[in-house]
Design an enzyme around this catalytic site. Structure first.
Site, PDB file in Angstrom:
ATOM      1  N   LYS A  75       0.936  -1.084   0.101  1.00  0.00           N
ATOM      2  CA  LYS A  75      -0.041   0.031  -0.071  1.00  0.00           C
ATOM      3  C   LYS A  75       0.742   1.338  -0.081  1.00  0.00           C
ATOM      4  CE  LYS A  75      -1.738   1.412   4.046  1.00  0.00           C
ATOM      5  NZ  LYS A  75      -1.442   3.093   4.384  1.00  0.00           N
ATOM      6  N   ASN A  76       1.938   1.320   0.849  1.00  0.00           N
ATOM      7  CA  ASN A  76       2.661   2.386   0.934  1.00  0.00           C
ATOM      8  C   ASN A  76       3.853   2.707  -0.340  1.00  0.00           C
ATOM      9  OD1 ASN A  76       0.982   3.062   3.086  1.00  0.00           O
ATOM     10  ND2 ASN A  76       2.552   2.553   4.743  1.00  0.00           N
TER      11      ASN A  76
ATOM     12  N   ASP B  71       4.010   0.996  12.267  1.00  0.00           N
ATOM     13  CA  ASP B  71       2.953   0.291  11.722  1.00  0.00           C
ATOM     14  C   ASP B  71       2.706  -1.046  12.220  1.00  0.00           C
ATOM     15  OD1 ASP B  71       2.360   2.404  10.043  1.00  0.00           O
ATOM     16  OD2 ASP B  71       3.227   1.808   8.259  1.00  0.00           O
TER      17      ASP B  71
ATOM     18  N   CYS C  23      -4.713  13.427  11.822  1.00  0.00           N
ATOM     19  CA  CYS C  23      -5.857  12.184  11.833  1.00  0.00           C
ATOM     20  C   CYS C  23      -5.688  11.641  13.269  1.00  0.00           C
ATOM     21  CB  CYS C  23      -5.344  11.099  10.902  1.00  0.00           C
ATOM     22  SG  CYS C  23      -3.862  10.314  10.991  1.00  0.00           S
TER      23      CYS C  23
ATOM     24  N   ARG D 185      -8.893  -0.208   4.384  1.00  0.00           N
ATOM     25  CA  ARG D 185      -7.994   0.814   3.531  1.00  0.00           C
ATOM     26  C   ARG D 185      -6.460   0.465   3.451  1.00  0.00           C
ATOM     27  NH1 ARG D 185      -6.479   5.300   6.944  1.00  0.00           N
ATOM     28  NH2 ARG D 185      -5.269   5.453   5.200  1.00  0.00           N
TER      29      ARG D 185
ATOM     30  N   ARG E 191       0.325  15.364  12.337  1.00  0.00           N
ATOM     31  CA  ARG E 191       1.084  15.168  11.082  1.00  0.00           C
ATOM     32  C   ARG E 191       1.069  16.248  10.284  1.00  0.00           C
ATOM     33  NH1 ARG E 191      -1.440   9.324   9.048  1.00  0.00           N
ATOM     34  NH2 ARG E 191       0.340   9.284   7.869  1.00  0.00           N
TER      35      ARG E 191
HETATM   36  N1  EPU Z   1       6.287  14.846  10.122  1.00  0.00           N
HETATM   37  C1  EPU Z   1       6.429  16.266  10.251  1.00  0.00           C
HETATM   38  N2  EPU Z   1       6.406  17.093   9.298  1.00  0.00           N
HETATM   39  C2  EPU Z   1       6.312  16.829   7.933  1.00  0.00           C
HETATM   40  C3  EPU Z   1       6.170  15.293   7.786  1.00  0.00           C
HETATM   41  C4  EPU Z   1       6.056  14.410   8.673  1.00  0.00           C
HETATM   42  O1  EPU Z   1       6.569  16.592  11.504  1.00  0.00           O
HETATM   43  O2  EPU Z   1       6.293  17.500   6.991  1.00  0.00           O
HETATM   44  C5  EPU Z   1       6.260  13.915  11.451  1.00  0.00           C
HETATM   45  C6  EPU Z   1       4.772  13.292  11.529  1.00  0.00           C
HETATM   46  O3  EPU Z   1       3.874  14.080  12.275  1.00  0.00           O
HETATM   47  C7  EPU Z   1       5.174  12.050  12.216  1.00  0.00           C
HETATM   48  C8  EPU Z   1       6.462  11.756  11.687  1.00  0.00           C
HETATM   49  O4  EPU Z   1       7.045  13.153  11.140  1.00  0.00           O
HETATM   50  O5  EPU Z   1       5.063  12.435  13.567  1.00  0.00           O
HETATM   51  C9  EPU Z   1       6.448  10.452  10.661  1.00  0.00           C
HETATM   52  O6  EPU Z   1       5.946  10.944   9.613  1.00  0.00           O
HETATM   53  P1  EPU Z   1       6.018  10.406   8.148  1.00  0.00           P
HETATM   54  O7  EPU Z   1       6.088  11.723   7.155  1.00  0.00           O
HETATM   55  O8  EPU Z   1       7.210   9.700   8.024  1.00  0.00           O
HETATM   56  O9  EPU Z   1       4.821   9.562   7.766  1.00  0.00           O
HETATM   57  P2  EPU Z   1       3.878   9.654   6.334  1.00  0.00           P
HETATM   58  O10 EPU Z   1       4.686   9.707   5.172  1.00  0.00           O
HETATM   59  O11 EPU Z   1       2.649  10.537   6.747  1.00  0.00           O
HETATM   60  C10 EPU Z   1       4.143   7.070   6.079  1.00  0.00           C
HETATM   61  C11 EPU Z   1       3.118   5.590   5.786  1.00  0.00           C
HETATM   62  C12 EPU Z   1       2.462   5.499   7.191  1.00  0.00           C
HETATM   63  C13 EPU Z   1       3.659   5.419   8.210  1.00  0.00           C
HETATM   64  C14 EPU Z   1       4.780   6.460   8.383  1.00  0.00           C
HETATM   65  C15 EPU Z   1       5.900   5.942   9.151  1.00  0.00           C
HETATM   66  C16 EPU Z   1       2.316   6.180   3.563  1.00  0.00           C
HETATM   67  C17 EPU Z   1       1.140   6.532   2.772  1.00  0.00           C
HETATM   68  N3  EPU Z   1       1.973   6.278   5.004  1.00  0.00           N
HETATM   69  O12 EPU Z   1       3.448   8.154   6.666  1.00  0.00           O
HETATM   70  O13 EPU Z   1       1.596   4.399   7.246  1.00  0.00           O
HETATM   71  O14 EPU Z   1       3.151   5.009   9.406  1.00  0.00           O
HETATM   72  O15 EPU Z   1       5.161   6.699   6.944  1.00  0.00           O
HETATM   73  O16 EPU Z   1       6.622   5.060   8.721  1.00  0.00           O
HETATM   74  O17 EPU Z   1       3.242   5.718   3.375  1.00  0.00           O
HETATM   75  C18 EPU Z   1      -0.073   2.994   7.586  1.00  0.00           C
HETATM   76  O18 EPU Z   1       0.359   2.374   6.655  1.00  0.00           O
HETATM   77  O19 EPU Z   1      -0.850   2.585   8.573  1.00  0.00           O
HETATM   78  C19 EPU Z   1       0.587   4.207   7.886  1.00  0.00           C
HETATM   79  C20 EPU Z   1      -0.019   5.060   8.846  1.00  0.00           C
END
Ligand code: EPU
Length: 417
Positions: free
Chosen positions: A22-23, A305, A117, A397, A122
Site C-alpha cells: 500500500k505505502n 505500523d 488524523c 484501507r 501530522r
Molecule cells: N512529520 C512532520 N512534518 C512533516 C512530515 C512528517 O512533523 O512535514 C512527522 C509526522 O507528524 C510524524 C512523523 O514525522 O510524526 C513521521 O511521518 P512521515 O512523514 O514519515 O509519515 P507519512 O509519510 O505521513 C508514512 C506511511 C504511514 C507510516 C509512516 C511512518 C504512507 C502512505 N504512510 O506516513 O503508514 O506510519 O510513513 O513509517 O506511506 C499506515 O500504513 O498505517 C501508515 C500510517
C-alpha cells in the site's frame, strides 16, 4: 454497519500470499503524474486507499484503466487541472503526494492541506520546506497550499526528520527540476527505493534511495514504463504476528525477507522460530511468548505500523514488555479498546507498559485506525468468546481480503452486516 466478528482460534496454519505494498503504490500512483506516457503497474493491492488515489488521478485529468486483476495502466498525457480539492484530499492523507508531481510538471499546484488524523497531528512543514528550497513560492490560504514556480531548480535539502512522505514528495518534485538535488537525512524505507526504481524506469535519474543521502538529477521528460510493486512488509508482518500469537505454523509467501528484519528480530526475541527463504518466510510459534521491549523508529528501525499488532501478541507474554512509540504522538488508541478486552496495560507518555499474562475476553471494540484494527483482529483470535469489531472501513484501507486470508489459515472470523 459492517462488522468483523472474531472468535478464539489457536494454531493458525497453512500458506498465505502477501499483496503489493500500500505505502509503495500510493506514491507510485502519484508519480505517474510526472509522465505523459503510459505507466503499466502490476501487483496493485485491492484497497480502498488505492481507489481513492485513482479517483484523484482521474480528477486531475489522467486516464486510469484496469487491464487485468491487479494491473493498472495510468496515462497522464494531459493534466487538466492542478487543483486537488478538499473532497478528495480529505479522504486520505497520502493524497498530498500529488503536490510534488503537479508542481514540477505544471509549475503550479493547489492542494487542500491534509488535516491531522487519529494517530497524530501530522504536519506537512517538511514537504513545504523542500518545495520552497527547490524554488517555489508557497502560500497557504483558505485551507489550501498554493505553490507556484517558474521552474524548480535542484538544491541541497536537509530534512530535520526522515519523513517518508516528505522524502517522496521532494524526490518527485526534483525529478523534473533543473539541475541536481541532494536530499540529506532522507527516509530509507523500502517504499522510497520502490518509488525511485519506478521513476528511474521512466528515465529519471535518482541515486542513493534507501540511504540517508539521495541525489536526484533533474531530467526534461519521462517515458512509458512497466513496474511491479514490492510486497507489503506490514501486511506480511501482521500475518507473521497472527501466526506467532496463536501458536501457529504459517508460510508467508511473496515477501522480501530483508525488508522484514526488525520484525523478524523481535519475533525471534519473543521465542518464535523464523525460517527465511528467498521470497517466503515460515513462522513457527514457540511454547510461550517471551516479553520483549520495542521502540518504534524510522526504517531500518522497528516500524510504527507494527506496534499495535505486537501489543496484541505480547498480551500473553510471560512477563512485562514495554512499547515506546517515537514516530506518532497519539498512536495508542488501540490501548483503550484492548483494555476492554482485558489487556493489562499502563500508558506513560510515549510508552505502553504491558504486564503480560493477560486473559483476553471478547468485547465490542472499534478499529480506531488501520493498524489498530488489524491488532484487534489478532487480540480477537486470542480472546475467549466473541469479539465484534466496528469501523471496519479503516481495516479495508490497508488489508485486502484479510477475513478470507485468515479463514484460509483456520481462523474463526467473518464479516457481518
Ligand atoms: N512529520 C512532520 N512534518 C512533516 C512530515 C512528517 O512533523 O512535514 C512527522 C509526522 O507528524 C510524524 C512523523 O514525522 O510524526 C513521521 O511521518 P512521515 O512523514 O514519515 O509519515 P507519512 O509519510 O505521513 C508514512 C506511511 C504511514 C507510516 C509512516 C511512518 C504512507 C502512505 N504512510 O506516513 O503508514 O506510519 O510513513 O513509517 O506511506 C499506515 O500504513 O498505517 C501508515 C500510517
Amino acid at each position: 454497519m459492517e462488522k468483523i466478528i472474531v472468535k478464539k482460534s489457536s494454531n493458525l496454519h497453512g500458506n498465505i500470499k502477501v499483496d503489493g505494498s500500500k505505502n509503495s503504490i500510493l506514491p507510485i500512483l502519484a508519480a505517474t503524474l510526472l509522465c505523459p506516457e503510459e505507466c503499466k503497474i502490476h501487483d496493485i493491492p485491492n484497497l480502498q486507499d488505492v481507489k481513492i488515489m485513482c479517483g484523484l488521478l482521474e480528477a486531475l485529468g489522467a486516464k486510469v484503466e484496469k487491464t487485468e486483476t491487479n494491473t493498472l495502466k495510468v496515462t497522464a498525457e494531459n493534466i487538466t487541472t492542478c487543483e486537488a480539492p478538499y473532497e478528495l484530499i480529505s479522504k486520505m492523507r497520502a493524497s498530498f503526494l500529488v503536490m510534488g508531481p503537479l508542481l514540477t510538471r505544471c509549475h503550479n499546484a493547489k492542494v487542500y492541506m491534509p488535516g491531522g488524523c487519529a494517530i497524530g497531528t501530522r504536519p506537512i512543514d517538511l514537504h513545504l520546506k523542500g518545495f520552497k528550497h527547490l524554488g517555489s513560492d508557497i502560500k497557504s490560504e483558505n485551507g489550501y497550499v498554493n505553490a507556484t514556480t517558474e521552474q524548480l531548480k535542484g538544491r541541497d535539502i536537509y530534512l530535520d526528520f526522515p519523513s517518508v512522505g516528505a522524502t517522496e514528495n521532494i524526490i518527485m518534485a526534483a525529478t523534473l527540476a533543473e539541475g541536481e538535488t541532494i536530499l540529506e537525512n532522507a527516509a530509507e524505507e523500502p517504499e522510497i527505493v520502490d518509488l525511485a526504481n519506478f521513476i528511474n524506469s521512466m528515465g529519471g535519474n535518482i541515486v542513493g534511495a534507501g540511504t540517508k543521502t539521495i541525489r536526484i538529477k533533474g531530467v526534461k521528460k519521462l517515458h512509458k514504463t512497466e513496474h511491479t510493486v514490492i510486497p507489503d512488509r506490514i501486511e506480511a508482518g501482521t500475518y507473521m504476528v497472527a501466526a506467532a500469537a496463536t501458536g501457529g505454523d504459517v508460510m508467508i509467501e511473496n515477501v522480501v525477507p530483508s525488508h522484514l528484519q526488525p520484525i523478524i528480530a523481535k519475533l525471534r526475541e519473543a521465542g518464535v522460530t523464523i525460517e527465511e527463504y528467498d521470497d517466503k518466510i515460515r513462522v513457527k510459534a514457540g511454547n510461550t511468548i517471551k516479553p520483549v521491549d520495542i521502540k518504534t523508529l524510522p526504517y531500518p528501525g522497528f516500524p510504527t505500523d507494527m506496534q499495535a499488532q505486537f501489543m496484541a501478541m505480547l498480551s500473553k507474554a510471560d512477563g512485562t514488555s514495554i512499547i515506546n512509540e517515537t514516530i506518532f504522538e497519539n498512536r495508542f488508541m488501540h490501548v483503550n479498546e484492548m483494555s476492554r478486552m482485558g489487556l493489562h496495560v499502563k500508558v506513560e507518555g510515549s510508552s505502553a507498559i504491558l504486564m503480560g499474562n493477560s486473559h483476553l475476553s471478547g468485547a465490542k471494540v472499534r478499529a480506531t485506525d488501520l493498524r489498530a484494527g488489524a491488532a484487534l483482529i489478532i487480540a480477537g483470535l486470542l480472546a475467549d468468546g466473541e469479539t465484534e469489531i466496528t469501523e471496519v472501513y479503516h481495516i479495508k484501507r490497508g488489508y485486502s481480503n484479510i477475513v478470507k486470508k485468515l479463514q484460509n489459515l483456520g481462523a474463526d472470523i467473518r464479516y457481518e452486516k
